[in-house]
Design a protein around this motif. Structure first.
Motif, PDB file in Angstrom:
ATOM      1  N   PRO A  20      -2.484  -6.075  20.050  1.00 58.82           N
ATOM      2  CA  PRO A  20      -2.579  -7.317  19.394  1.00 58.82           C
ATOM      3  C   PRO A  20      -1.307  -7.994  18.418  1.00 58.82           C
ATOM      4  CG  PRO A  20      -3.564  -5.240  18.110  1.00 58.82           C
ATOM      5  CD  PRO A  20      -3.017  -5.012  19.325  1.00 58.82           C
ATOM      6  N   MET A  21      -1.152  -9.257  18.555  1.00 60.08           N
ATOM      7  CA  MET A  21       0.172  -9.730  18.272  1.00 60.08           C
ATOM      8  C   MET A  21      -0.236 -10.566  16.787  1.00 60.08           C
ATOM      9  SD  MET A  21       1.597 -11.560  21.536  1.00 60.08           S
ATOM     10  CE  MET A  21       2.837 -12.129  20.715  1.00 60.08           C
ATOM     11  N   ARG A  22       0.854 -10.195  16.064  1.00 57.89           N
ATOM     12  CA  ARG A  22       0.768 -10.775  14.620  1.00 57.89           C
ATOM     13  C   ARG A  22       0.916 -12.212  14.621  1.00 57.89           C
ATOM     14  NH1 ARG A  22       3.465  -6.340  10.662  1.00 57.89           N
ATOM     15  NH2 ARG A  22       2.130  -4.571  11.178  1.00 57.89           N
ATOM     16  N   PRO A  23       0.117 -13.001  13.941  1.00 56.73           N
ATOM     17  CA  PRO A  23       0.471 -14.347  13.851  1.00 56.73           C
ATOM     18  C   PRO A  23       2.028 -14.813  13.311  1.00 56.73           C
ATOM     19  CG  PRO A  23      -0.812 -13.914  12.000  1.00 56.73           C
ATOM     20  CD  PRO A  23      -1.035 -12.719  13.009  1.00 56.73           C
ATOM     21  N   PRO A  24       2.704 -15.725  13.881  1.00 59.09           N
ATOM     22  CA  PRO A  24       3.921 -15.823  13.319  1.00 59.09           C
ATOM     23  C   PRO A  24       3.977 -16.288  11.801  1.00 59.09           C
ATOM     24  CG  PRO A  24       3.167 -17.756  14.735  1.00 59.09           C
ATOM     25  CD  PRO A  24       1.955 -16.651  14.833  1.00 59.09           C
ATOM     26  N   ARG A  25       5.098 -16.035  11.413  1.00 50.90           N
ATOM     27  CA  ARG A  25       5.211 -16.269  10.012  1.00 50.90           C
ATOM     28  C   ARG A  25       5.665 -17.750   9.689  1.00 50.90           C
ATOM     29  NH1 ARG A  25       8.497 -10.874   7.394  1.00 50.90           N
ATOM     30  NH2 ARG A  25       6.594  -9.459   7.653  1.00 50.90           N
ATOM     31  N   ARG A  26       5.190 -18.288   8.817  1.00 50.35           N
ATOM     32  CA  ARG A  26       5.578 -19.699   8.647  1.00 50.35           C
ATOM     33  C   ARG A  26       6.853 -19.621   7.794  1.00 50.35           C
ATOM     34  NH1 ARG A  26      -0.075 -22.578   6.447  1.00 50.35           N
ATOM     35  NH2 ARG A  26      -1.302 -22.247   8.474  1.00 50.35           N
ATOM     36  N   LEU A  27       7.705 -20.635   8.051  1.00 47.55           N
ATOM     37  CA  LEU A  27       9.055 -20.757   7.236  1.00 47.55           C
ATOM     38  C   LEU A  27       8.720 -21.013   5.856  1.00 47.55           C
ATOM     39  CD1 LEU A  27      10.985 -22.731   9.774  1.00 47.55           C
ATOM     40  CD2 LEU A  27      11.066 -20.166   9.446  1.00 47.55           C
ATOM     41  N   GLY A  28       9.389 -20.462   5.032  1.00 49.60           N
ATOM     42  CA  GLY A  28       9.219 -20.622   3.578  1.00 49.60           C
ATOM     43  C   GLY A  28       8.203 -19.681   2.946  1.00 49.60           C
ATOM     44  N   SER A  29       7.683 -18.760   3.769  1.00 50.94           N
ATOM     45  CA  SER A  29       6.579 -17.681   3.373  1.00 50.94           C
ATOM     46  C   SER A  29       7.418 -16.561   2.598  1.00 50.94           C
ATOM     47  CB  SER A  29       5.813 -17.077   4.384  1.00 50.94           C
ATOM     48  OG  SER A  29       6.786 -16.544   5.407  1.00 50.94           O
ATOM     49  N   PRO A  30       7.052 -15.982   1.633  1.00 53.32           N
ATOM     50  CA  PRO A  30       7.676 -14.837   0.920  1.00 53.32           C
ATOM     51  C   PRO A  30       8.541 -13.951   2.053  1.00 53.32           C
ATOM     52  CG  PRO A  30       5.467 -15.308   0.068  1.00 53.32           C
ATOM     53  CD  PRO A  30       5.650 -15.825   1.322  1.00 53.32           C
ATOM     54  N   GLY A  31       7.834 -13.498   2.897  1.00 46.22           N
ATOM     55  CA  GLY A  31       8.395 -12.629   3.893  1.00 46.22           C
ATOM     56  C   GLY A  31       9.352 -13.151   4.667  1.00 46.22           C
ATOM     57  N   GLY A  32       9.804 -14.240   4.926  1.00 43.13           N
ATOM     58  CA  GLY A  32      10.659 -15.021   5.877  1.00 43.13           C
ATOM     59  C   GLY A  32      11.592 -15.891   5.135  1.00 43.13           C
ATOM     60  N   ALA A  33      12.638 -16.175   5.739  1.00 42.51           N
ATOM     61  CA  ALA A  33      13.621 -17.058   5.244  1.00 42.51           C
ATOM     62  C   ALA A  33      13.514 -18.331   5.646  1.00 42.51           C
ATOM     63  CB  ALA A  33      15.048 -16.426   5.869  1.00 42.51           C
ATOM     64  N   SER A  34      13.728 -19.412   4.659  1.00 42.18           N
ATOM     65  CA  SER A  34      13.525 -20.421   5.142  1.00 42.18           C
ATOM     66  C   SER A  34      14.683 -21.286   5.651  1.00 42.18           C
ATOM     67  CB  SER A  34      13.639 -21.422   3.740  1.00 42.18           C
ATOM     68  OG  SER A  34      14.419 -21.207   3.033  1.00 42.18           O
ATOM     69  N   ALA A  35      14.768 -22.549   6.289  1.00 44.52           N
ATOM     70  CA  ALA A  35      15.749 -23.148   7.018  1.00 44.52           C
ATOM     71  C   ALA A  35      17.070 -23.155   6.322  1.00 44.52           C
ATOM     72  CB  ALA A  35      15.453 -24.255   7.546  1.00 44.52           C
ATOM     73  N   PRO A  36      16.874 -23.863   4.835  1.00 43.97           N
ATOM     74  CA  PRO A  36      18.177 -23.732   4.162  1.00 43.97           C
ATOM     75  C   PRO A  36      19.044 -22.484   3.920  1.00 43.97           C
ATOM     76  CG  PRO A  36      16.374 -25.082   3.074  1.00 43.97           C
ATOM     77  CD  PRO A  36      15.869 -24.344   4.079  1.00 43.97           C
ATOM     78  N   GLN A  37      18.005 -21.459   3.794  1.00 40.67           N
ATOM     79  CA  GLN A  37      18.577 -19.882   3.568  1.00 40.67           C
ATOM     80  C   GLN A  37      19.307 -19.654   4.659  1.00 40.67           C
ATOM     81  OE1 GLN A  37      15.012 -17.834   2.345  1.00 40.67           O
ATOM     82  NE2 GLN A  37      15.356 -18.370   0.205  1.00 40.67           N
ATOM     83  N   ARG A  38      18.838 -19.718   6.230  1.00 36.28           N
ATOM     84  CA  ARG A  38      19.123 -19.254   7.313  1.00 36.28           C
ATOM     85  C   ARG A  38      20.652 -20.083   7.447  1.00 36.28           C
ATOM     86  NH1 ARG A  38      14.774 -19.687  11.658  1.00 36.28           N
ATOM     87  NH2 ARG A  38      14.552 -21.537  10.451  1.00 36.28           N
ATOM     88  N   LEU A  39      20.559 -21.297   7.216  1.00 37.53           N
ATOM     89  CA  LEU A  39      21.678 -22.087   7.235  1.00 37.53           C
ATOM     90  C   LEU A  39      23.013 -21.784   6.213  1.00 37.53           C
ATOM     91  CD1 LEU A  39      22.845 -24.588   8.844  1.00 37.53           C
ATOM     92  CD2 LEU A  39      22.381 -25.870   6.930  1.00 37.53           C
ATOM     93  N   TYR A  40      22.392 -21.272   5.217  1.00 34.74           N
ATOM     94  CA  TYR A  40      23.313 -20.810   4.055  1.00 34.74           C
ATOM     95  C   TYR A  40      23.925 -19.550   4.713  1.00 34.74           C
ATOM     96  CZ  TYR A  40      25.200 -18.706   0.002  1.00 34.74           C
ATOM     97  OH  TYR A  40      26.175 -17.861  -0.968  1.00 34.74           O
ATOM     98  N   ALA A  41      23.200 -18.609   5.089  1.00 34.93           N
ATOM     99  CA  ALA A  41      23.576 -17.470   5.666  1.00 34.93           C
ATOM    100  C   ALA A  41      24.595 -17.570   6.759  1.00 34.93           C
ATOM    101  CB  ALA A  41      22.410 -16.465   5.991  1.00 34.93           C
ATOM    102  N   ARG A  42      24.153 -18.384   7.688  1.00 37.90           N
ATOM    103  CA  ARG A  42      24.978 -18.718   9.034  1.00 37.90           C
ATOM    104  C   ARG A  42      26.372 -19.152   8.510  1.00 37.90           C
ATOM    105  NH1 ARG A  42      22.438 -22.104  13.515  1.00 37.90           N
ATOM    106  NH2 ARG A  42      20.846 -20.374  13.174  1.00 37.90           N
ATOM    107  N   ALA A  43      26.328 -20.207   7.506  1.00 40.39           N
ATOM    108  CA  ALA A  43      27.645 -20.798   7.060  1.00 40.39           C
ATOM    109  C   ALA A  43      28.445 -19.907   6.234  1.00 40.39           C
ATOM    110  CB  ALA A  43      27.490 -22.020   6.065  1.00 40.39           C
TER     111      ALA A  43
END
Length: 465
Positions: A20-43
């Protein structure tokens, strides 16, 4: 004996049934990184790469120089026509200096550190000799009240004090590095002698010609070297107090320098138009607005603003390119300063640390003095904006100094490895066996695959690129 009841068989999961596959985490959830956070980490990863300082120095200095050529062409046309010259007169001279400076930059960027140290003493001796010639009647030439020039024939002049900045950086860095190798920098007399006496000699020769702006930059380079070498706070403070006292005496003893000091923050030319240049510099910046009046459309360069292509080219830039243009220039200088500090902070070689810090101090201090005077925050010192203002005597040593920073940025082991990886494959093969070898071996798929695997095996991790 009674038979035990048989257990019901447990159902077995079919082998072909997927987990069984887990539902994908939504961006901004406590367990995942948001788009600005990922952009900051990449930069942040890109900013921490070994070649960041190399590209900032190379790209920043190139953009400043090219934009400076454009602004010199725009700001100097009216000045040239009023002097009975061709409208492109100053631009052509600056272009020739930029081409020669590019050659010096490339030569300095390819020189080994050992050769840079070898040039220190000859360059210092030649600079002192030329500054002595400036004071000889018939050889030295006076420009705008300062006798700091040597006429070379025709339209060409030389200002030896500009080369004294480069000489002090190289000689001071080599001196402190050699004393550091001998464990002598823990004694205050070895920190000051002969660094301070030689600097005082340069300052005396410069002040004989009346150029206090260049003297301020020489003093800034001295303090930068003392700071980098880790001079004690008491010693550093004592030298600073002595320098400020001498500067105060020099300012108060000259009516011209006192009048410039009174023009800080002036909004009116005042009696006898003493603050004419400072006020019209503010007028030029104020009339530019957000995006300027357009390239070539400055009104202040039509005889209202003195020295529009040299000391006050930043004001013309603000009038024609607006706040966006001036902030872009300041951002380029900030990037260049950050890259120089990064090179000085990450190296393990003392000479590279002192020389990179000295060059960075020189360029940023001169830029601050020039821009501060245009903004009315500092007295007008008569120093050009590095790599930007008109003047071949200032451009040539500055571009050589930028080449030093590029060489130091390339000398870092991680940067060398990253540059080796980024070399084109054709260049690597040509350097080994020549172009004929490439054409001869290009049809061998096995050998090509072997070279590719060898090159991949020698690559550093992705963070090193």
């Amino acid at each position: 004996m009674t038979a035990r009841p048989a257990k019901p068989p447990t159902p077995r999961r079919a082998r072909s049934q997927p987990a069984p596959m887990r539902p994908p985490r939504r961006l901004g959830s406590p367990g995942g990184a948001s788009a600005p956070q990922r952009l900051y980490a990449r930069a942040k990863r890109a900013w921490d790469r070994p070649l960041t300082a190399y590209y900032l120095i190379l790209g920043g200095s190139a953009l400043i120089t090219v934009l400076g050529l454009v602004m010199v062409f725009s700001a100097s046309q009216i000045q040239a026509l009023q002097s009975g010259l061709a409208s492109t007169y100053y631009f052509r001279k600056q272009l020739v200096a930029a081409v020669l400076g590019t050659g010096l930059l490339l030569a300095a960027s390819r020189m080994p550190v050992r050769l840079h140290r070898t040039l220190a003493y000859p360059l210092l001796i030649v600079s002192v000799f030329l500054m002595c010639l400036v004071q000889v009647p018939g050889i030295g030439q006076e420009v705008n009240g300062n006798q700091n020039w040597i006429h070379l024939g025709g339209p060409f002049q030389l200002q030896p004090s500009e080369f004294a900045k480069l000489a002090l950086v190289l000689w001071g860095a080599d001196l402190l590095a050699r004393k550091g190798d001998k464990k002598l920098l823990t004694q205050w007399k070895h920190l000051l002698v002969p660094l301070v006496p030689v600097t005082l000699l340069l300052l005396a020769l410069i002040m004989l010609g009346g150029d206090m702006g260049t003297a301020l930059i020489i003093a800034a380079v001295l303090f930068g070297l003392l700071w980098l070498v880790g001079a004690p706070t008491r010693l550093f403070t004592g030298v600073l107090v002595a320098a400020l006292t001498a500067a105060a005496l020099l300012v108060t003893s000259s009516a011209n320098r006192m009048s410039r000091l009174r023009c800080i923050g002036a909004t009116d030319p005042g009696p006898d138009d003493q603050c004419w240049q400072a006020v019209h510099g503010i007028y030029a910046l104020a009339s530019g607005g957000w995006f300027g009046s357009g390239l070539g459309a400055s009104m202040e360069k039509w005889g209202q603003l003195p020295e529009p292509h040299t000391d006050f080219i930043f004001a013309v830039t603000g009038e024609e390119l607006g706040l966006a243009g001036t902030l872009s220039v300041l951002a380029l200088f900030a990037a260049l300063g950050y890259a120089g500090i990064r090179v000085a902070g990450r190296t393990e070689e003392p000479f590279v640390r002192y020389a990179a810090g000295g060059v960075t101090t020189w360029i940023i201090a001169q830029a601050v003095i020039n821009v501060g005077a245009v903004l009315g925050l500092l007295p007008i010192a008569g120093v050009p904006l590095p790599l930007f203002s008109y003047g071949g005597s200032a451009l040539l040593p500055t571009m050589f100094a930028v080449g030093l920073l590029i060489a130091f940025a390339r000398s870092d082991p991680a940067a060398r490895a990253a540059l080796a990886v980024r070399q084109p494959a054709l260049w690597q093969r040509t350097s080994r066996g020549g172009l004929a070898g490439v054409l001869r071996k290009g049809s061998a798929p096995g050998r090509k695959r072997e070279k590719t695997m060898r090159r991949r095996a020698g690559r550093p991790p992705s963070g090193e690129r």
